[in-house]
Design a protein around this motif. Structure first.
Motif, PDB file in Angstrom:
ATOM      1  N   MET A 267     120.844  -0.355  15.476  1.00 37.01           N
ATOM      2  CA  MET A 267     119.578  -0.271  15.354  1.00 37.01           C
ATOM      3  C   MET A 267     119.860   0.816  14.147  1.00 37.01           C
ATOM      4  N   LYS A 268     120.440   1.844  14.785  1.00 37.00           N
ATOM      5  CA  LYS A 268     120.680   3.821  14.198  1.00 37.00           C
ATOM      6  C   LYS A 268     121.891   3.144  12.745  1.00 37.00           C
ATOM      7  N   SER A 269     122.696   1.890  13.171  1.00 40.77           N
ATOM      8  CA  SER A 269     123.528   1.925  12.046  1.00 40.77           C
ATOM      9  C   SER A 269     122.371   1.303  10.384  1.00 40.77           C
ATOM     10  N   VAL A 270     121.657   0.435  10.628  1.00 41.48           N
ATOM     11  CA  VAL A 270     121.308  -0.036  10.527  1.00 41.48           C
ATOM     12  C   VAL A 270     120.442   1.157   9.515  1.00 41.48           C
ATOM     13  N   GLY A 271     119.372   1.689  10.099  1.00 40.59           N
ATOM     14  CA  GLY A 271     118.875   2.798   9.328  1.00 40.59           C
ATOM     15  C   GLY A 271     119.834   3.589   8.148  1.00 40.59           C
ATOM     16  N   LYS A 272     120.874   4.003   8.432  1.00 38.77           N
ATOM     17  CA  LYS A 272     121.889   5.030   8.448  1.00 38.77           C
ATOM     18  C   LYS A 272     122.125   4.363   6.822  1.00 38.77           C
TER      19      LYS A 272
ATOM     20  N   ARG B 104     131.208   1.809   7.636  1.00 41.12           N
ATOM     21  CA  ARG B 104     131.593   3.268   8.572  1.00 41.12           C
ATOM     22  C   ARG B 104     130.740   2.857   9.338  1.00 41.12           C
ATOM     23  N   GLU B 105     130.054   2.521   9.608  1.00 39.97           N
ATOM     24  CA  GLU B 105     128.923   2.831  10.702  1.00 39.97           C
ATOM     25  C   GLU B 105     128.914   1.668  11.769  1.00 39.97           C
ATOM     26  N   MET B 106     129.533   0.177  11.592  1.00 38.42           N
ATOM     27  CA  MET B 106     129.606  -0.563  12.513  1.00 38.42           C
ATOM     28  C   MET B 106     131.233  -0.201  13.558  1.00 38.42           C
ATOM     29  N   ILE B 107     131.625   0.427  13.581  1.00 38.22           N
ATOM     30  CA  ILE B 107     133.131   0.894  14.144  1.00 38.22           C
ATOM     31  C   ILE B 107     132.394   1.639  15.489  1.00 38.22           C
ATOM     32  N   LEU B 108     131.408   2.661  15.161  1.00 42.62           N
ATOM     33  CA  LEU B 108     131.067   2.778  16.847  1.00 42.62           C
ATOM     34  C   LEU B 108     130.221   2.116  18.258  1.00 42.62           C
ATOM     35  N   PRO B 109     129.443   1.276  17.034  1.00 41.96           N
ATOM     36  CA  PRO B 109     128.789   0.375  18.543  1.00 41.96           C
ATOM     37  C   PRO B 109     129.887  -0.605  18.948  1.00 41.96           C
ATOM     38  N   ALA B 110     130.997  -1.447  18.207  1.00 38.46           N
ATOM     39  CA  ALA B 110     131.930  -2.019  18.336  1.00 38.46           C
ATOM     40  C   ALA B 110     132.918  -2.454  19.472  1.00 38.46           C
ATOM     41  N   PHE B 111     132.602  -0.288  19.579  1.00 41.41           N
ATOM     42  CA  PHE B 111     133.546  -0.271  20.930  1.00 41.41           C
ATOM     43  C   PHE B 111     133.004  -0.238  21.970  1.00 41.41           C
ATOM     44  N   ILE B 112     131.488   0.231  22.152  1.00 38.19           N
ATOM     45  CA  ILE B 112     130.884   0.058  23.442  1.00 38.19           C
ATOM     46  C   ILE B 112     131.498  -1.419  24.567  1.00 38.19           C
ATOM     47  N   PRO B 113     131.584  -2.635  24.027  1.00 38.68           N
ATOM     48  CA  PRO B 113     131.873  -3.971  24.775  1.00 38.68           C
ATOM     49  C   PRO B 113     132.783  -3.314  25.490  1.00 38.68           C
ATOM     50  N   ILE B 114     133.965  -2.543  25.081  1.00 44.72           N
ATOM     51  CA  ILE B 114     135.296  -2.253  25.684  1.00 44.72           C
ATOM     52  C   ILE B 114     135.241  -0.966  26.379  1.00 44.72           C
ATOM     53  N   ALA B 115     134.609  -0.030  25.864  1.00 49.96           N
ATOM     54  CA  ALA B 115     134.847   1.089  26.742  1.00 49.96           C
ATOM     55  C   ALA B 115     133.830   1.259  27.822  1.00 49.96           C
ATOM     56  N   GLY B 116     132.714  -0.156  27.588  1.00 50.79           N
ATOM     57  CA  GLY B 116     132.180   0.581  29.546  1.00 50.79           C
ATOM     58  C   GLY B 116     132.606   0.122  30.531  1.00 50.79           C
ATOM     59  N   PRO B 117     133.561  -1.475  29.802  1.00 54.51           N
ATOM     60  CA  PRO B 117     134.292  -1.666  31.067  1.00 54.51           C
ATOM     61  C   PRO B 117     135.881  -1.050  31.811  1.00 54.51           C
ATOM     62  N   ILE B 118     136.293   0.155  30.747  1.00 56.35           N
ATOM     63  CA  ILE B 118     137.894   1.391  31.277  1.00 56.35           C
ATOM     64  C   ILE B 118     136.891   2.665  31.562  1.00 56.35           C
TER      65      ILE B 118
END
Length: 696
Positions: A531-536, A577-591
């Protein structure tokens, strides 16, 4: 020839037939008239913008994909489940997912202009053409899924045997899911940033129609419909279909191997979910010919004819196939497996009907938001949030009963069969979904080209229905994702118990409980970042549109030409630019949590992500669609308390605000949670060997 080879050949033939059908319909569609020179110029700008965005997006994602491919390949030196076959599966899954998205966009941007031109002839021919255009994407997604899995399994089986190809399938699934998350996020951020810019500055501040050629963001808005609603959804449902089939295959392998059922029974249990998808190619093609609507008032019913005809034909064909193919397999009868498949088909119908109720202009939820709009912006927001949260109850109850019934008939494997059967409807569901952005863009082209009012009335009628069909597809994708994720959790549990036999995933275990809380947190963080990415990104486009209105003389009078290309370029750069950070959440969580806190926490994370993700996604997608349709209801003329509210009224301005809030809900954060849930599950299964090395 053994049963495995026969099944793979059938899957390849079915997939090729779907691809051939899609190519044939595309050739047929391209022969239709594109209309005036002005229409062609507008359509060309949309095509160029959409193609440029996807090319840049896929180049960005390719960098991530190459790194992961190399890690899986190199990991094969230490971990047997990794290596060349798993890495190849990852690469093939990623390529096919990207191809599904690209072809979805390619088809839509060429069907929209022709739909606008055919709309001169009325609703019936325009509906037929737009839906056939959508069916190209639907059948291509279904066909690529069946074809890709069949080819990979056939080659993998010949290279490393059954054990090797089964273990490597998780790489194929991960490739599909990773691309899908980026496609959903990037496309969703793009389309909603452009939409918000077009709405807030064009409609609210400048007081011009949504698709007015004077709006500098109008081309970017049209491009967004194609890269978000077409490319993003195509990649999303392709991933959902492929991952569900693969999850079912993995579960069948675990459930039937080594339990004395025999090699033939094991093979049939593994192949059954894939063959259901292959059969669905033929039933989906048959269902296309049932779609028709004689009047504007019956467009939705016309689309539903095709959906439910496909479901009924599938139910009949599945019966005869299951009775023959699954007889004597395992501890359950062939009829038990058929009942499980039937549960999936019925569940599809229920979710479609429920989503339609909460998002259609014909029913009380949307009307309640329209009524709330008459008293201001704040009451509109309150009503929209309430509808979104209420919309979660019935789908979740339906999914719960679906799990209960399918488990009753054939255990956990029955749940996998129900999920596979549900996803076998993907071809028709995507066809109905693609119909939406095709008709939306057709309406935009008609408006910008200043076509006659009767043409615009036809495209508006199609577009109003298309908004509901897009919501229905998202509900379907999210519901099926929940079933697929539950099947993946079952597979995770079985694989962990191989290395740690006495492990328990009871919530009485503190680590499992911790995992549940952490997993439930992830969809909220993911949705917040999206949502923040859309806002920016939207902020960037709002500034640019305001600048053009201020600095370019004659825009409002029609004598000055807006700089459409600058808006397209700005929103492209911002969304990537804005899609990068949220896309890594589902990988970062398990790690971060799983590898450091152990397999019980990781198991809890999987369950927590599924549960909270299901509720967040449904509330966002249905609530956002209800906000959007409340606006459309007022634009058509909404009567309440003896007064009629229309475009330009204070109620309409409040509804535009609600729609602006709902846009990133329904088209970015909400639908992106679907692949996000499965990436968490698939990535976790992929790293199980590392987890066992650290904790067993």
């Amino acid at each position: 020839m053994n049963v495995f080879d026969e099944a793979m050949i059938f899957g390849i033939i079915a997939g090729l037939i779907a691809v051939i059908y899609s190519i044939a319909v595309t050739i047929w569609a391209l022969k239709h008239d594109e209309g005036s020179e002005k229409m062609k110029q507008i359509a060309k700008a949309i095509q160029e913008g959409a193609t440029a965005f996807l090319n840049r997006q896929y180049r960005t994602v390719a960098i991530v994909g190459i790194i992961i491919f190399a890690l899986i390949l190199i990991g094969g030196y230490w971990i047997p489940q990794f290596g060349i076959l798993t890495a190849s599966g990852f690469l093939l899954g990623a390529i096919l997912s990207a191809l599904a998205g690209y072809l979805g966009m390619f088809n839509a941007v060429r069907a929209n202009i022709r739909t606008a031109q055919i709309a001169h002839k009325g609703v019936k021919p325009a509906l037929k053409f737009a839906f056939k255009g959508g069916s190209v994407t639907g059948l291509m997604v279904l066909g690529l899924g069946v074809l890709g899995i069949s080819v990979f399994m056939l080659i993998g089986h010949s290279v490393s045997g059954l054990d090797g190809v089964i273990n490597s399938l998780i790489g194929f699934a991960f490739g599909c899911s990773l691309i899908s998350v980026f496609a959903r996020l990037g496309g969703g951020i793009y389309t909603k940033a452009a939409d918000v810019g077009a709405d807030l500055v064009g409609k609210v501040e400048a007081g011009i129609p949504e698709d007015d050629p004077r709006n500098p963001a109008v081309i970017a808005d049209q491009v967004g419909d194609n890269v978000g609603d077409c490319a993003g959804m195509a990649a999303d449902v392709f991933e959902t279909f492929a991952v569900t089939i693969i999850a079912s295959i993995l579960l069948a392998y675990s459930a039937f191997r080594g339990h004395g059922y025999g090699e033939t029974a094991l093979m049939k249990a593994i192949l059954y979910p894939l063959l259901l998808g292959g059969i669905a190619v033929f039933t989906s093609i048959a269902g296309v010919f049932f779609v028709s609507a004689p009047t504007k008032e019956k467009i939705m019913q016309g689309l539903y004819k095709g959906l439910f005809a496909t479901g009924i034909i599938s139910a009949v064909v599945y019966y005869f196939f299951t009775m023959r193919f699954m007889n004597g397999v395992g501890d359950h009868s062939a009829m038990d497996y058929y009942y499980s498949a039937l549960v999936g088909l019925v569940l599809t119908g229920l979710i479609i009907v429920i989503t339609d109720y909460f998002t259609s202009t014909s029913f009380s939820p949307v009307k309640s938001i329209a009524k709330a709009s008459t008293t201001g912006h704040g009451t509109n927001i309150i009503a929209g949030l309430a509808v979104g949260q209420m919309s979660t109850a019935l789908p979740v109850i339906a999914i719960a009963f679906g799990i209960l019934l399918s488990y009753h008939f054939a255990g956990f494997y029955g749940v996998a069969v129900a999920a596979s059967s549900m996803l076998s409807m993907a071809g028709m569901v995507i066809a109905v979904d693609s119909f939406g952005p095709i008709t939306d863009n057709a309406g935009g082209i008609a408006e910008m080209s200043e076509l006659p009012e009767d043409v615009r009335e036809t495209t508006d009628a199609l577009d109003a229905v298309g908004n509901t069909t897009k919501a229905v597809t998202k509900g379907y994708a999210i519901g099926s994702a929940a079933l697929a994720a539950i099947v993946l959790f079952g597979e995770y549990s079985d694989l962990i118990k191989v290395g740690i036999p006495d492990i328990s995933f009871s919530i009485a275990q503190p680590k499992v409980l911790i995992g549940l809380f952490l997993g439930a947190m992830l969809p909220y963080i993911f949705a917040s970042l999206a949502m923040k990415s859309v806002g920016k990104a939207a902020g960037d486009i709002v500034v640019e549109v305001r600048r053009q209105f201020k600095e370019i003389p004659g825009i409002m009078e029609g004598t000055g030409k807006p700089e459409y290309g600058k808006c397209v370029d700005i929103v492209t750069k911002s969304s990537l630019r804005e899609m990068i950070l949220p896309a890594f959440i589902p990988i970062a969580g398990p790690i971060v949590f799983g590898l450091t806190m152990g397999p019980q926490v990781l198991g809890g994370i999987l369950l927590g992500t599924i549960i909270s993700g299901l509720f967040v996604a449904i509330s966002m997608t249905s609530g956002g669609a209800a906000w959007d349709n409340a606006k459309k209801l007022i634009e058509k003329g909404f009567e309440y308390n003896g007064q009629t509210y229309r475009k330009g009224s204070e109620a309409h301005k409040a509804a535009v605000t609600g729609d602006t809030v709902g846009d990133p809900y329904k088209d970015t954060a909400g639908p992106a949670i679907n692949p996000m849930i499965k990436v968490v599950n698939i990535f976790t299964i992929l790293i199980i060997p590392i987890v066992l090395l650290l904790w067993s």
